[in-house]
Design a protein around this motif. Structure first.
Motif, PDB file in Angstrom:
ATOM      1  N   THR A   1      -6.576  51.595 -77.655  1.00  0.00           N
ATOM      2  CA  THR A   1      -7.655  52.537 -77.993  1.00  0.00           C
ATOM      3  C   THR A   1      -7.637  52.847 -79.490  1.00  0.00           C
ATOM      4  O   THR A   1      -8.697  52.945 -80.122  1.00  0.00           O
ATOM      5  N   ILE A   2      -6.432  52.991 -80.044  1.00  0.00           N
ATOM      6  CA  ILE A   2      -6.329  53.240 -81.495  1.00  0.00           C
ATOM      7  C   ILE A   2      -6.912  52.054 -82.270  1.00  0.00           C
ATOM      8  O   ILE A   2      -7.668  52.235 -83.239  1.00  0.00           O
ATOM      9  N   GLY A   3      -6.607  50.844 -81.818  1.00  0.00           N
ATOM     10  CA  GLY A   3      -7.169  49.647 -82.451  1.00  0.00           C
ATOM     11  C   GLY A   3      -8.691  49.644 -82.400  1.00  0.00           C
ATOM     12  O   GLY A   3      -9.366  49.352 -83.399  1.00  0.00           O
ATOM     13  N   ASP A   4      -9.254  50.004 -81.226  1.00  0.00           N
ATOM     14  CA  ASP A   4     -10.723  50.071 -81.083  1.00  0.00           C
ATOM     15  C   ASP A   4     -11.311  51.126 -82.012  1.00  0.00           C
ATOM     16  O   ASP A   4     -12.357  50.916 -82.635  1.00  0.00           O
ATOM     17  N   ALA A   5     -10.651  52.291 -82.074  1.00  0.00           N
ATOM     18  CA  ALA A   5     -11.157  53.383 -82.916  1.00  0.00           C
ATOM     19  C   ALA A   5     -11.128  52.979 -84.392  1.00  0.00           C
ATOM     20  O   ALA A   5     -12.070  53.265 -85.148  1.00  0.00           O
ATOM     21  N   LEU A   6     -10.061  52.306 -84.808  1.00  0.00           N
ATOM     22  CA  LEU A   6      -9.969  51.839 -86.197  1.00  0.00           C
ATOM     23  C   LEU A   6     -11.108  50.866 -86.508  1.00  0.00           C
ATOM     24  O   LEU A   6     -11.776  50.975 -87.540  1.00  0.00           O
ATOM     25  N   ALA A   7     -11.329  49.936 -85.578  1.00  0.00           N
ATOM     26  CA  ALA A   7     -12.372  48.924 -85.788  1.00  0.00           C
ATOM     27  C   ALA A   7     -13.753  49.574 -85.893  1.00  0.00           C
ATOM     28  O   ALA A   7     -14.622  49.110 -86.627  1.00  0.00           O
ATOM     29  N   ALA A   8     -13.941  50.677 -85.152  1.00  0.00           N
ATOM     30  CA  ALA A   8     -15.253  51.349 -85.143  1.00  0.00           C
ATOM     31  C   ALA A   8     -15.347  52.421 -86.221  1.00  0.00           C
ATOM     32  O   ALA A   8     -16.354  53.125 -86.318  1.00  0.00           O
ATOM     33  N   GLY A   9     -14.276  52.604 -87.011  1.00  0.00           N
ATOM     34  CA  GLY A   9     -14.290  53.627 -88.057  1.00  0.00           C
ATOM     35  C   GLY A   9     -14.228  55.045 -87.519  1.00  0.00           C
ATOM     36  O   GLY A   9     -14.671  55.990 -88.170  1.00  0.00           O
ATOM     37  N   ARG A  10     -13.677  55.216 -86.301  1.00  0.00           N
ATOM     38  CA  ARG A  10     -13.561  56.566 -85.728  1.00  0.00           C
ATOM     39  C   ARG A  10     -12.210  57.177 -86.073  1.00  0.00           C
ATOM     40  O   ARG A  10     -11.249  56.460 -86.349  1.00  0.00           O
ATOM     41  N   PRO A  11     -12.110  58.527 -86.009  1.00  0.00           N
ATOM     42  CA  PRO A  11     -10.834  59.174 -86.348  1.00  0.00           C
ATOM     43  C   PRO A  11      -9.733  58.826 -85.341  1.00  0.00           C
ATOM     44  O   PRO A  11     -10.013  58.608 -84.162  1.00  0.00           O
ATOM     45  N   ILE A  12      -8.490  58.778 -85.792  1.00  0.00           N
ATOM     46  CA  ILE A  12      -7.377  58.413 -84.904  1.00  0.00           C
ATOM     47  C   ILE A  12      -6.247  59.446 -84.932  1.00  0.00           C
ATOM     48  O   ILE A  12      -5.220  59.255 -84.285  1.00  0.00           O
ATOM     49  N   GLY A  13      -6.448  60.563 -85.668  1.00  0.00           N
ATOM     50  CA  GLY A  13      -5.367  61.542 -85.814  1.00  0.00           C
ATOM     51  C   GLY A  13      -4.816  62.037 -84.476  1.00  0.00           C
ATOM     52  O   GLY A  13      -3.611  62.005 -84.233  1.00  0.00           O
ATOM     53  N   TRP A  14      -5.737  62.488 -83.583  1.00  0.00           N
ATOM     54  CA  TRP A  14      -5.277  63.011 -82.293  1.00  0.00           C
ATOM     55  C   TRP A  14      -4.612  61.925 -81.453  1.00  0.00           C
ATOM     56  O   TRP A  14      -3.649  62.180 -80.738  1.00  0.00           O
ATOM     57  N   LEU A  15      -5.142  60.696 -81.534  1.00  0.00           N
ATOM     58  CA  LEU A  15      -4.572  59.599 -80.742  1.00  0.00           C
ATOM     59  C   LEU A  15      -3.147  59.276 -81.185  1.00  0.00           C
ATOM     60  O   LEU A  15      -2.343  58.775 -80.397  1.00  0.00           O
ATOM     61  N   CYS A  16      -2.837  59.554 -82.459  1.00  0.00           N
ATOM     62  CA  CYS A  16      -1.491  59.244 -82.962  1.00  0.00           C
ATOM     63  C   CYS A  16      -0.454  60.287 -82.538  1.00  0.00           C
ATOM     64  O   CYS A  16       0.750  60.003 -82.549  1.00  0.00           O
ATOM     65  N   LEU A  17      -0.915  61.481 -82.157  1.00  0.00           N
ATOM     66  CA  LEU A  17       0.044  62.543 -81.820  1.00  0.00           C
ATOM     67  C   LEU A  17       0.927  62.169 -80.611  1.00  0.00           C
ATOM     68  O   LEU A  17       2.150  62.323 -80.672  1.00  0.00           O
ATOM     69  N   PRO A  18       0.343  61.667 -79.493  1.00  0.00           N
ATOM     70  CA  PRO A  18       1.225  61.256 -78.386  1.00  0.00           C
ATOM     71  C   PRO A  18       2.144  60.091 -78.752  1.00  0.00           C
ATOM     72  O   PRO A  18       3.257  60.000 -78.227  1.00  0.00           O
ATOM     73  N   VAL A  19       1.693  59.197 -79.638  1.00  0.00           N
ATOM     74  CA  VAL A  19       2.563  58.082 -80.059  1.00  0.00           C
ATOM     75  C   VAL A  19       3.746  58.647 -80.854  1.00  0.00           C
ATOM     76  O   VAL A  19       4.901  58.255 -80.646  1.00  0.00           O
ATOM     77  N   ALA A  20       3.445  59.607 -81.741  1.00  0.00           N
ATOM     78  CA  ALA A  20       4.521  60.287 -82.480  1.00  0.00           C
ATOM     79  C   ALA A  20       5.423  61.051 -81.511  1.00  0.00           C
ATOM     80  O   ALA A  20       6.639  61.132 -81.696  1.00  0.00           O
TER      81      ALA A  20
END
Length: 491
Positions: free
Chosen positions: A387-406
């Motif tokens: 999902t993070i990869g898709d969001a990056l490709a679409a230029g969408r924010p990824i901050g919240w998605l990174c919190l569970p990974v952290a």
């Protein structure tokens, strides 16, 4: 305490059950067996059999013959009850329902002839399976021809022992008799289950008789499907509470959460039940539903598991009573994940999220975060990193998605620091990286990003690396206070 009731749940005792217990709304004796189910465990009895129980009210020709391949326990428990058993639906207070869909129980190891006769019966038009991934004898996408069960069954294909062997032996009999084949429907959570099952069945049949394989290829349908419902194991507490509620003994009740989902590809070769009338979703895009589940159900599960564990919470339902965590997870689903889901046609992401949040909050289901936290190195790539990869490709924010990974990195660091082994195939590598962590966001995150098996090409994306370092720094030392603070400020 155990309640001993001399009477047992049987068709004769149905009339004496309390009015609050739902019972079969059809004449058990008028049903005919149209489905053979292989692997008649708790999940099948709590899930598919309950849907079929609803079908039988209007269409008595789809009752089930339940086949256990090796273990006679289910047959021995339910045969004296004429196949009846109780399903407890776990809500604020459990709802009890007696299921009558399974009209025959067979143990293949002891009743091979009866199973083969049943599979060859022209009234049987659907064979369903819940045999777990192991039962498919896969080697990658192909049949494992070295698998002892496959070697054994191919040596005597008309006297099989395994699931693939039985499927083909039944089809062989029908082919010889000139009887139309049955549809074969896998209900195991195996990606692309129908296509993969078709492939191994054809490869196996090719070794039995090439003409049989051609017939199967041309005539037999193998729909894909997806199933979802949490089914806790039957324990003495369930047996006791059911006996008390029914005032009679049920040797093997089952339980599941109230939520259930069954999505089936509309691809049948010999008629089919009107599944859509009883709440089954018929769709040609099973992969889309699988993706939606991975992203909208499994990803937030992982977020709850790692962030909740850091907050010292034990279960999903308890995590949902913690306002900062529950609030964060809901926003994560609605605002960060949903926009990145390539949803199947007719799929309403926000309604699906409503249903998932209700499931998460169900206090009757004790779903342990420690268990969801297992195998993070395998789960994160498919649940969150895609999902993070898709969001990056679409230029969408990824901050919240990174919190569970952290959160996962902090979780690994904490377990390693306390000398607790991870339940993870990469335990040794991850624990070593975790033990070397110093709390410096750049150094710690970069060390984890060095684990290629988890992060792959994402490490080349500067925006991801920065966002993950930032999220990790937000979580501070990973203590409950620091994690609460990070979740509150993520709003």
């Amino acid at each position: 305490m155990t309640h001993h009731h001399s009477t047992r749940l049987t068709p004769a005792t149905l009339a004496t059950l309390p009015a609050t217990v739902v019972r079969p709304a059809y004449d058990l004796g008028a049903t005919r067996i149209g489905i053979v189910h292989i692997g008649v465990g708790a999940f099948h009895r709590a899930h598919q059999a309950a849907y079929v129980d609803d079908l039988l009210v209007d269409d008595p020709q789809w009752a089930i013959s339940g086949v256990s391949l090796r273990n006679p326990d289910v047959r021995d428990a339910l045969q004296p009850q004429d196949g009846l058993y109780t399903l407890a639906l776990l809500g604020e207070r459990p709802q009890l329902r007696v299921i009558g869909a399974i009209r025959e129980l067979l143990c293949a190891r002891e009743q091979r002839a009866a199973v083969l006769v049943r599979l060859a019966n022209p009234e049987v038009r659907l064979v369903t399976l819940t045999i777990t991934e192991k039962g498919y004898c896969l080697s990658g996408d192909d049949l494992d021809l070295a698998h002892p069960e496959i070697v054994r069954d191919l040596a005597s294909p008309e006297a099989p022992a395994g699931a693939i062997g039985y499927l083909v032996a039944g089809l062989l009999r029908r082919w010889r008799m000139g009887v139309a084949p049955y549809t074969v429907l896998s209900c195991d959570n195996l990606p692309d289950n129908g296509r993969r099952l078709r492939r191994v069945v054809l490869q196996y049949a090719e070794h039995v008789d090439a003409r049989l394989a051609r017939w199967i290829e041309a005539e037999v349908a193998f729909p894909r499907s997806m199933v979802d419902s949490i089914t806790p194991a039957t324990d003495d507490a369930l047996r006791d509470s059911v006996a008390q509620a029914l005032s009679c003994m049920d040797a093997w009740p089952v339980q599941r959460e109230t939520y259930a989902q069954w999505v089936v590809e509309d691809l049948f070769c010999n008629g089919r039940p009107a599944f859509e009338r009883v709440g089954v979703t018929m769709s040609d895009d099973i992969a889309g539903y699988d993706r939606a589940k991975l992203q909208l159900l499994n990803a937030p599960h992982s977020a709850l598991a790692y962030l909740g564990s850091l907050l010292q919470i034990e279960t999903v339902a308890e995590a949902m009573t913690e306002p900062v965590l529950a609030g964060f997870v809901e926003r994560l689903m609605r605002e960060a994940i949903a926009p990145n889901v390539a949803a199947p046609r007719g799929f309403d992401a926000q309604r699906y999220i409503d249903a998932i949040l209700a499931r998460f909050q169900n206090p009757a289901v004790r779903h342990r975060l420690s268990q969801i936290a297992w195998d993070g190195s395998q789960k994160l790539p498919v649940r969150l990193l895609g999902t993070i990869g898709d969001a990056l490709a679409a230029g969408r924010p990824i901050g919240w998605l990174c919190l569970p990974v952290a959160g996962w990195i902090q979780f690994v660091r904490r377990q390693a620091g306390e000398g607790v082994a991870l339940v993870d195939p990469l335990d040794q590598v991850l624990s070593q990286v975790g033990r070397a962590c110093t709390g410096d966001a750049m150094g710690d995150v970069d060390a984890f990003l060095g684990v290629d098996a988890v992060f792959g090409d994402l490490t080349k994306q500067a925006r991801f690396v920065d966002a993950l370092r930032h999220a990790y720094a937000e979580l501070g030392d990973g203590s409950p206070a620091a994690v609460s603070q990070a979740l509150a400020s993520a709003a």
